[in-house]
Design an enzyme around this catalytic site. Structure first.
Site, PDB file in Angstrom:
ATOM      1  N   ASP A 178     -28.999-126.406  40.309  1.00 29.64           N
ATOM      2  CA  ASP A 178     -29.796-125.423  39.905  1.00 29.64           C
ATOM      3  C   ASP A 178     -29.471-124.456  41.105  1.00 29.64           C
ATOM      4  O   ASP A 178     -30.179-123.452  41.760  1.00 29.64           O
ATOM      5  CB  ASP A 178     -31.440-125.541  40.148  1.00 29.64           C
ATOM      6  N   LYS A 214     -25.034-121.495  39.553  1.00 28.94           N
ATOM      7  CA  LYS A 214     -23.801-121.540  39.271  1.00 28.94           C
ATOM      8  C   LYS A 214     -23.438-120.852  38.041  1.00 28.94           C
ATOM      9  O   LYS A 214     -22.496-120.072  37.891  1.00 28.94           O
ATOM     10  CB  LYS A 214     -23.238-123.102  38.770  1.00 28.94           C
ATOM     11  N   GLY A 270     -25.388-113.684  46.793  1.00 28.84           N
ATOM     12  CA  GLY A 270     -26.275-113.521  45.859  1.00 28.84           C
ATOM     13  C   GLY A 270     -27.684-112.872  46.405  1.00 28.84           C
ATOM     14  O   GLY A 270     -28.307-113.343  47.313  1.00 28.84           O
ATOM     15  N   LEU A 319     -29.953-115.132  48.584  1.00 26.61           N
ATOM     16  CA  LEU A 319     -30.500-114.763  49.763  1.00 26.61           C
ATOM     17  C   LEU A 319     -31.726-113.819  49.983  1.00 26.61           C
ATOM     18  O   LEU A 319     -32.334-114.039  50.755  1.00 26.61           O
ATOM     19  CB  LEU A 319     -29.205-113.814  50.621  1.00 26.61           C
ATOM     20  N   GLY A 345     -30.164-126.796  32.542  1.00 30.10           N
ATOM     21  CA  GLY A 345     -29.847-125.405  32.125  1.00 30.10           C
ATOM     22  C   GLY A 345     -29.699-124.546  33.087  1.00 30.10           C
ATOM     23  O   GLY A 345     -30.186-124.511  34.291  1.00 30.10           O
ATOM     24  N   HIS A 346     -29.135-123.265  32.508  1.00 34.13           N
ATOM     25  CA  HIS A 346     -28.786-122.291  33.588  1.00 34.13           C
ATOM     26  C   HIS A 346     -29.185-121.061  32.828  1.00 34.13           C
ATOM     27  O   HIS A 346     -29.099-120.675  31.647  1.00 34.13           O
ATOM     28  CB  HIS A 346     -27.496-122.294  34.093  1.00 34.13           C
ATOM     29  N   THR A 365     -37.212-127.113  31.361  1.00 38.61           N
ATOM     30  CA  THR A 365     -38.291-127.960  31.526  1.00 38.61           C
ATOM     31  C   THR A 365     -39.717-127.557  31.927  1.00 38.61           C
ATOM     32  O   THR A 365     -40.805-127.989  31.696  1.00 38.61           O
ATOM     33  CB  THR A 365     -38.043-129.272  32.237  1.00 38.61           C
ATOM     34  N   GLN A 425     -25.138-129.625  37.376  1.00 38.16           N
ATOM     35  CA  GLN A 425     -25.719-130.419  38.237  1.00 38.16           C
ATOM     36  C   GLN A 425     -25.147-130.190  39.779  1.00 38.16           C
ATOM     37  O   GLN A 425     -24.685-128.807  39.865  1.00 38.16           O
ATOM     38  CB  GLN A 425     -26.022-131.781  38.246  1.00 38.16           C
TER      39      GLN A 425
HETATM   40  P1  IMP Z   1     -30.679-136.881  34.384  1.00 36.41           P
HETATM   41  O1  IMP Z   1     -29.256-135.966  34.433  1.00 36.41           O
HETATM   42  O2  IMP Z   1     -31.330-136.060  33.046  1.00 36.41           O
HETATM   43  O3  IMP Z   1     -30.398-138.285  33.898  1.00 36.41           O
HETATM   44  O4  IMP Z   1     -31.781-136.733  35.586  1.00 36.41           O
HETATM   45  C1  IMP Z   1     -31.168-137.427  36.821  1.00 36.41           C
HETATM   46  C2  IMP Z   1     -31.732-136.545  38.052  1.00 36.41           C
HETATM   47  O5  IMP Z   1     -31.003-135.459  38.120  1.00 36.41           O
HETATM   48  C3  IMP Z   1     -33.015-136.169  38.124  1.00 36.41           C
HETATM   49  O6  IMP Z   1     -33.409-136.168  39.448  1.00 36.41           O
HETATM   50  C4  IMP Z   1     -33.001-134.776  37.465  1.00 36.41           C
HETATM   51  O7  IMP Z   1     -33.998-133.892  37.799  1.00 36.41           O
HETATM   52  C5  IMP Z   1     -31.830-134.403  37.971  1.00 36.41           C
HETATM   53  N1  IMP Z   1     -31.149-133.271  37.245  1.00 36.41           N
HETATM   54  C6  IMP Z   1     -30.233-133.375  36.062  1.00 36.41           C
HETATM   55  N2  IMP Z   1     -29.810-132.157  35.511  1.00 36.41           N
HETATM   56  C7  IMP Z   1     -30.350-131.420  36.461  1.00 36.41           C
HETATM   57  C8  IMP Z   1     -29.935-129.999  36.596  1.00 36.41           C
HETATM   58  O8  IMP Z   1     -29.144-129.291  35.900  1.00 36.41           O
HETATM   59  N3  IMP Z   1     -30.427-129.407  37.903  1.00 36.41           N
HETATM   60  C9  IMP Z   1     -31.127-129.760  38.792  1.00 36.41           C
HETATM   61  N4  IMP Z   1     -31.347-131.317  38.578  1.00 36.41           N
HETATM   62  C10 IMP Z   1     -30.868-132.047  37.386  1.00 36.41           C
END
Ligand code: IMP
Length: 431
Positions: free
Chosen positions: A13, A16, A412, A330, A40-41, A299, A222
């Site tokens: 998050d 990117k 940013g 920033l 997601g982004h 989510t 991620q």
């Molecule tokens: P998973 O990737 O759904 O299995 O989640 C594993 C961990 O990665 C959890 O702590 C999620 O909240 C975190 N996570 C997965 N995708 C993202 C993302 O796009 N942004 C931030 N955290 C993520």
């Protein structure tokens, strides 16, 4: 060699999507090398907001957009995104999906949720999209790949083989309803019809683009600290976001990549469980969350918020071989009078270190040691040049740059593409 990796330097998050969208303007091919529809982004262009989970942000600029072999693909989510784009008049034709990418199947989603529930207090806080179970099946060689969609007989056989095992888990271990072969096979045959035109030899396509001297962006999902091997295990995702994985995830040699840009927020957020040394205790956490709109793109989950952690960032510089850094959001710090920045960790035995602890217990129990920088007390939204940023904001950026030994090339200062300031011009960032 014009291939650049863009990698999240914290826990995901970091913004990117926006940076990739901006750099995509000067690129020819944009690729995602791992991850699935985890979170997601958001990208804002010309006042329009786009939310993607699967598609590389390059699709908005009509650039060849690749989902590499290292990704896991949920066909239903992907098709929804493709339909959403088409409805807004944006073509999905430039999308290319590796036949070697694995599919997320309905049992992966069911098992992700059931597994988390079973863990109770020990849960990871996954996005429950089936990512972990899909990667687990890939490693167990039980996975179903995108190329299996191209042959209805193979697809059906593989679904049947997988269900023979998955239904036992679902029914006997988790007391859930089993899946019917017919239902799953007919749904996925439907997806197959629609996804078939997008399947391509993406390893060859990207290698050829690089050899032809075209600009290629390789976008990680991620962030570094969620890396399966080098992140804060077990509170991590099930693939490797770090830059080294761009080569394996796409299927190009590591020598083809010569630039790695990290993306970090000017503070830190984390969703899900797990240790977070600079997490703010007190009302500033809520304030930062509201100012930064720190809620999951898809989510809606609240993100945990903390002050900038230079120990974690130095680790990200090292793990990724980072050659430059984009510092995002920033502007969110504008209304804080003082800005603590973590420069070292204090370990349980009282010693202090600026290296990321190699042992989990040291990390779980470390305390942040802060240096406090002054705030700048003015909004940054009207500023369109780095040189006219308030002095304290420039000092903040310089501090980060000096402590990390990496150039901060993009800053940013707002949500839209136009609010990313560049010190040397965007073209120069990629050259
Ligand atoms: P998973 O990737 O759904 O299995 O989640 C594993 C961990 O990665 C959890 O702590 C999620 O909240 C975190 N996570 C997965 N995708 C993202 C993302 O796009 N942004 C931030 N955290 C993520």
């Amino acid at each position: 060699m014009p291939a650049t990796v863009i990698v999240g330097a914290q826990w995901g998050d970091e913004g990117k999507g926006k940076i990739v969208d901006l750099l995509a303007q000067s690129s020819d091919v944009v690729c995602r090398y791992q991850g699935g529809p985890n979170a997601g982004h958001t990208v804002i262009v010309g006042g329009e907001t786009f939310k993607f989970r699967h598609l590389p942000s390059g699709i908005l600029s009509g650039k060849v957009s690749v989902l590499g072999a290292g990704c896991v693909v949920d066909p239903e989510v992907l098709l929804e995104e493709i339909d959403g784009l088409e409805e807004r008049g944006i073509s999905s034709d430039p999308l290319k999906i590796s036949g070697n990418a694995h599919l997320i199947m309905p049992w992966h989603i069911a098992l992700d949720g059931a597994g988390e529930k079973r863990l109770g207090k020990l849960q990871i806080g996954t996005t429950r999209r089936g990512i972990g179970p899909a990667y687990a099946d890939k490693a167990a060689r039980l996975g179903i790949r995108v190329q299996d969609l191209l042959d209805a007989k193979i697809l059906r056989q593989k679904i049947e083989t997988a269900l023979a095992e998955k239904n036992i888990w679902l029914e006997r271990v988790y007391e859930l309803e089993p899946f019917e072969l017919e239902d799953v096979a007919s749904r996925y045959e439907g997806f197959a019809q629609r996804l078939r035109p997008f399947v391509a030899d993406t390893s060859l396509l990207v290698d050829e683009a690089i050899r032809d001297g075209r600009n290629v962006l390789l976008e990680g999902a991620q962030g570094t600290l969620l890396d399966l091997d080098h992140g804060t295990y077990p509170f991590v995702t099930s693939s490797n976001p770090i830059a080294g994985a761009a080569a394996t995830g796409i299927g190009i040699g590591p020598t083809r990549i010569d630039r790695v840009m990290g993306v970090a927020k000017a503070y830190v957020t984390r969703v899900g469980e797990g240790p977070f040394p600079t997490e703010i205790v007190g009302p500033d956490q809520e304030r930062l969350r509201e100012l930064g709109g720190e809620y999951g793109t898809v989510t809606g989950r609240q993100r945990r918020c903390g002050w900038l952690d230079l120990v974690g960032l130095r680790y990200a510089v090292r793990l990724n071989g980072m050659t430059s850094l984009a510092l995002t959001k920033l502007d969110v710090l504008s209304s804080f009078a003082e800005l603590p920045v973590c420069v070292r960790y204090r370990l349980r035995d009282g010693t202090e270190t600026d290296e990321f602890p190699a042992h989990q217990s040291d990390f779980h129990h470390c305390e942040p040691v802060y240096e406090t920088l002054p705030g700048w007390h003015e909004p940054l939204d009207a500023i369109d040049d780095v040189a006219t940023l308030p002095q304290a904001a420039r000092d903040y950026v310089d501090f980060v740059e000096e402590r990390l030994g990496v150039e901060v090339c993009l800053i940013g200062t707002g949500a839209s593409r136009e609010r990313v300031l560049s010190r040397r011009g965007v073209e120069a960032v990629l050259s």
